[in-house]
Design a protein around this motif. Structure first.
Motif, mmCIF file in Angstrom:
data_model
loop_
_atom_site.group_PDB
_atom_site.id
_atom_site.type_symbol
_atom_site.label_atom_id
_atom_site.label_comp_id
_atom_site.label_asym_id
_atom_site.label_seq_id
_atom_site.Cartn_x
_atom_site.Cartn_y
_atom_site.Cartn_z
ATOM 1 N N SER A 132 0.867 -1.053 -0.406
ATOM 2 C CA SER A 132 0.175 -0.244 0.241
ATOM 3 C C SER A 132 1.305 1.230 -0.060
ATOM 4 O O SER A 132 0.405 2.513 -0.758
ATOM 5 N N PHE A 133 2.047 0.906 1.297
ATOM 6 C CA PHE A 133 2.765 2.333 0.379
ATOM 7 C C PHE A 133 3.282 2.380 -0.725
ATOM 8 O O PHE A 133 3.334 3.844 -1.191
ATOM 9 N N MET A 134 3.797 2.021 -1.247
ATOM 10 C CA MET A 134 4.496 1.401 -2.551
ATOM 11 C C MET A 134 4.148 2.145 -3.549
ATOM 12 O O MET A 134 4.597 2.849 -4.936
ATOM 13 N N THR A 135 2.575 1.161 -3.700
ATOM 14 C CA THR A 135 1.503 2.371 -3.961
ATOM 15 C C THR A 135 1.269 3.714 -4.674
ATOM 16 O O THR A 135 0.783 4.648 -5.132
ATOM 17 N N LEU A 136 0.826 4.135 -3.484
ATOM 18 C CA LEU A 136 0.731 5.352 -2.737
ATOM 19 C C LEU A 136 2.043 6.277 -3.414
ATOM 20 O O LEU A 136 1.443 7.341 -3.207
ATOM 21 N N VAL A 137 3.397 6.002 -3.398
ATOM 22 C CA VAL A 137 4.345 6.813 -3.839
ATOM 23 C C VAL A 137 4.723 6.660 -5.250
ATOM 24 O O VAL A 137 5.616 6.859 -5.415
ATOM 25 N N SER A 138 4.350 5.734 -5.808
ATOM 26 C CA SER A 138 4.104 5.361 -7.533
ATOM 27 C C SER A 138 4.230 6.630 -8.394
ATOM 28 O O SER A 138 4.821 6.364 -8.752
ATOM 29 N N GLY A 139 3.205 7.359 -8.043
ATOM 30 C CA GLY A 139 2.735 8.347 -8.609
ATOM 31 C C GLY A 139 2.310 8.158 -10.125
ATOM 32 O O GLY A 139 1.608 7.191 -10.005
ATOM 33 N N TRP A 140 3.333 8.259 -11.275
ATOM 34 C CA TRP A 140 2.730 8.067 -12.431
ATOM 35 C C TRP A 140 2.302 6.357 -12.925
ATOM 36 O O TRP A 140 1.721 5.808 -13.928
ATOM 37 N N ASP A 141 2.986 5.483 -12.365
ATOM 38 C CA ASP A 141 2.693 3.909 -12.311
ATOM 39 C C ASP A 141 2.120 3.584 -11.106
ATOM 40 O O ASP A 141 2.202 2.102 -11.191
ATOM 41 N N MET A 142 1.295 4.485 -10.775
ATOM 42 C CA MET A 142 0.378 3.778 -10.376
ATOM 43 C C MET A 142 -1.048 2.764 -10.576
ATOM 44 O O MET A 142 -1.216 1.697 -10.534
ATOM 45 N N ARG A 143 -0.978 3.264 -12.055
ATOM 46 C CA ARG A 143 -1.734 1.785 -12.713
ATOM 47 C C ARG A 143 -1.006 0.721 -13.026
ATOM 48 O O ARG A 143 -1.737 -0.082 -13.192
ATOM 49 N N ARG A 144 0.406 1.052 -13.786
ATOM 50 C CA ARG A 144 1.160 -0.122 -14.097
ATOM 51 C C ARG A 144 0.923 -1.799 -12.795
ATOM 52 O O ARG A 144 0.732 -2.069 -12.581
ATOM 53 N N VAL A 145 1.255 -0.680 -11.554
ATOM 54 C CA VAL A 145 1.252 -1.085 -10.172
ATOM 55 C C VAL A 145 -0.147 -1.721 -10.119
ATOM 56 O O VAL A 145 -0.831 -3.496 -9.680
ATOM 57 N N LEU A 146 -1.907 -1.196 -9.596
ATOM 58 C CA LEU A 146 -2.351 -1.716 -9.734
ATOM 59 C C LEU A 146 -2.556 -2.993 -10.582
ATOM 60 O O LEU A 146 -3.660 -3.615 -10.470
ATOM 61 N N TYR A 147 -2.655 -2.432 -11.950
ATOM 62 C CA TYR A 147 -3.116 -4.093 -12.881
ATOM 63 C C TYR A 147 -2.784 -4.482 -12.606
ATOM 64 O O TYR A 147 -2.433 -6.336 -12.772
ATOM 65 N N TRP A 148 -1.041 -5.016 -12.120
ATOM 66 C CA TRP A 148 -0.252 -6.244 -11.954
ATOM 67 C C TRP A 148 -0.965 -6.381 -10.442
ATOM 68 O O TRP A 148 -0.703 -7.854 -10.568
ATOM 69 N N LEU A 149 -1.163 -5.704 -9.256
ATOM 70 C CA LEU A 149 -1.739 -6.428 -8.472
ATOM 71 C C LEU A 149 -3.691 -7.454 -8.688
ATOM 72 O O LEU A 149 -3.356 -7.885 -7.957
ATOM 73 N N MET A 150 -4.242 -7.049 -10.087
ATOM 74 C CA MET A 150 -4.834 -7.534 -10.193
ATOM 75 C C MET A 150 -4.839 -8.334 -11.204
ATOM 76 O O MET A 150 -5.790 -9.636 -11.603
ATOM 77 N N GLY A 151 -3.841 -9.132 -11.339
ATOM 78 C CA GLY A 151 -3.831 -9.950 -12.385
ATOM 79 C C GLY A 151 -3.902 -10.102 -13.229
ATOM 80 O O GLY A 151 -4.883 -9.366 -13.886
ATOM 81 N N HIS A 152 -3.149 -10.496 -14.742
ATOM 82 C CA HIS A 152 -3.877 -10.247 -15.757
ATOM 83 C C HIS A 152 -2.815 -11.067 -17.167
ATOM 84 O O HIS A 152 -1.766 -12.015 -16.409
ATOM 85 N N LEU A 153 -3.230 -11.492 -18.196
ATOM 86 C CA LEU A 153 -2.831 -11.922 -19.233
ATOM 87 C C LEU A 153 -2.205 -10.983 -20.121
ATOM 88 O O LEU A 153 -1.672 -11.869 -21.790
ATOM 89 N N GLY A 154 -2.506 -9.901 -20.531
ATOM 90 C CA GLY A 154 -2.354 -9.175 -21.506
ATOM 91 C C GLY A 154 -1.454 -9.379 -21.831
ATOM 92 O O GLY A 154 -0.702 -9.138 -21.745
ATOM 93 N N GLY A 155 -1.091 -9.479 -23.886
ATOM 94 C CA GLY A 155 0.587 -8.866 -24.701
ATOM 95 C C GLY A 155 0.982 -9.992 -23.776
ATOM 96 O O GLY A 155 2.150 -9.552 -24.374
ATOM 97 N N THR A 156 0.348 -11.380 -24.217
ATOM 98 C CA THR A 156 1.958 -12.586 -23.570
ATOM 99 C C THR A 156 1.931 -13.091 -24.744
ATOM 100 O O THR A 156 1.336 -12.864 -26.084
#
Length: 340
Positions: free
Chosen positions: A174-198
């Motif tokens: 949660s702390f790293m997500t909070l300070v991730s700035g513009w990378d937050m979307r990428r962080v959240l996408y990874w945390l939700m699980g993905h198979l895109g771009g395989t």
């Protein structure tokens, strides 16, 4: 013995046939629909049994380079998570256990989020995958060391240690997500699980590791059966309890780590698939492990096909949670475990 082998073979054949159908249908699902017969022809051409000349180049490209790697990765991840879930449920003698119960998924998330936030990269995304895998395995090892007392690892202590470590790692994420700035979307996408771009490169390691781990896990099926009766019973029949527990934890942790490192955190597969298969085939892990693996592959492939069919493509973890939670409540109600 013969009856068990016959039942295992029967269910394995049924689930294997279902998996083949699911793969064919899922490969055809997407913004550009492809008919099942065309899919079969393209797949046949890829293995050299069908002449590719009459096939549309666009269908060949879409299936061979975009959809087939993604579907196969979904299947392998489903196998890994469902097998790990079956092991954990047997190990803890609790049908509510799942692969993340000792913090392995949270550990992988810490490594992956740290790489994203710090901007570390290696060719092919290996920096993120390596960090996720390494931190996942390290977390499992840490929880084991915390729970170990006097040469023994009580299951209850291991569970509580896993809960505590998960809570701490959750705060860190949660702390790293909070300070991730513009990378937050990428962080959240990874945390939700993905198979895109395989791509096919994503399959290079997992396609080798998962089958080997699956075989190694199956070799411990009898010991896992005995452990579910209690550690004293296992010792009475000559099972080396602590060594067996160590091996099972390593196998389940590495299966989970490999899956999560490639796709992010995908929940419910390791919870509802082995639980559901236990209701169908029983608690004998010599039958439960292979059938859970096959069912897990089909489940995640179907979930990913649904995710790809959405107007805006969804992370597959959202679909598994949306489908898995109600289904799991249904299973609980069917068993009379909860009152709704």
């Amino acid at each position: 013995m013969i009856d068990r082998l016959r039942l295992t073979l029967q269910w394995s054949l049924v689930l294997s046939a279902l998996l083949c159908v699911v793969i064919i249908v899922a490969v055809g699902v997407g913004p550009v629909p492809i008919a099942p017969m065309t899919t079969v022809a393209v797949l046949g051409s890829l293995i050299g049994v069908v002449d590719p000349a009459p096939l549309a180049p666009s269908a060949l490209l879409i299936i061979a380079e975009i959809r087939l790697p993604r579907v196969l990765l979904a299947g392998l991840v489903g196998i890994a998570l469902a097998t790990a879930g079956a092991v954990m449920q047997g190990f803890f003698r609790n049908p509510l256990a799942d692969p993340s119960i000792i913090g392995v998924s949270s550990g992988a998330a810490v490594g992956a989020v740290a790489v994203i936030v710090l901007g570390v990269s290696l060719p092919g995304g290996l920096g993120l995958q390596t960090a996720a895998f390494s931190s996942a395995v390290a977390t499992g090892f840490l929880v084991y060391l915390i729970a170990r007392r006097g040469g023994r690892t009580p299951v209850a202590t291991l569970l509580l240690a896993g809960v505590a470590v998960q809570a701490f790692l959750g705060a860190l994420i949660s702390f790293m997500t909070l300070v991730s700035g513009w990378d937050m979307r990428r962080v959240l996408y990874w945390l939700m699980g993905h198979l895109g771009g395989t791509t096919w490169d994503d399959l290079s390691v997992i396609a080798v590791v998962v089958p080997l781990l699956l075989i190694a896990t199956y070799l411990h099926a009898h010991a896992l059966n005995v452990l579910t009766l209690g550690e004293s019973s296992a010792q009475a029949v000559g099972i080396a309890v602590e060594r067996t527990k160590q091996r099972l934890l390593i196998l389940a942790s590495v299966l989970t780590a490999v899956a999560v490192a490639v796709t992010g955190v995908i929940g419910f597969v390791g919870l509802i698939v082995p639980h559901g298969m236990r209701l169908v085939v029983g608690a004998d892990h010599r039958i439960l492990l292979p059938t859970s693996a096959l069912a897990g592959a089909s489940f995640l492939i179907i979930a990913d096909a649904i995710a790809r069919s959405a107007a805006a493509e969804l992370p597959v973890g959202i679909v598994t949670a949306a489908v898995g939670a109600p289904f799991f409540l249904y299973l609980l109600r069917r068993e009379g475990a909860v009152e709704l």
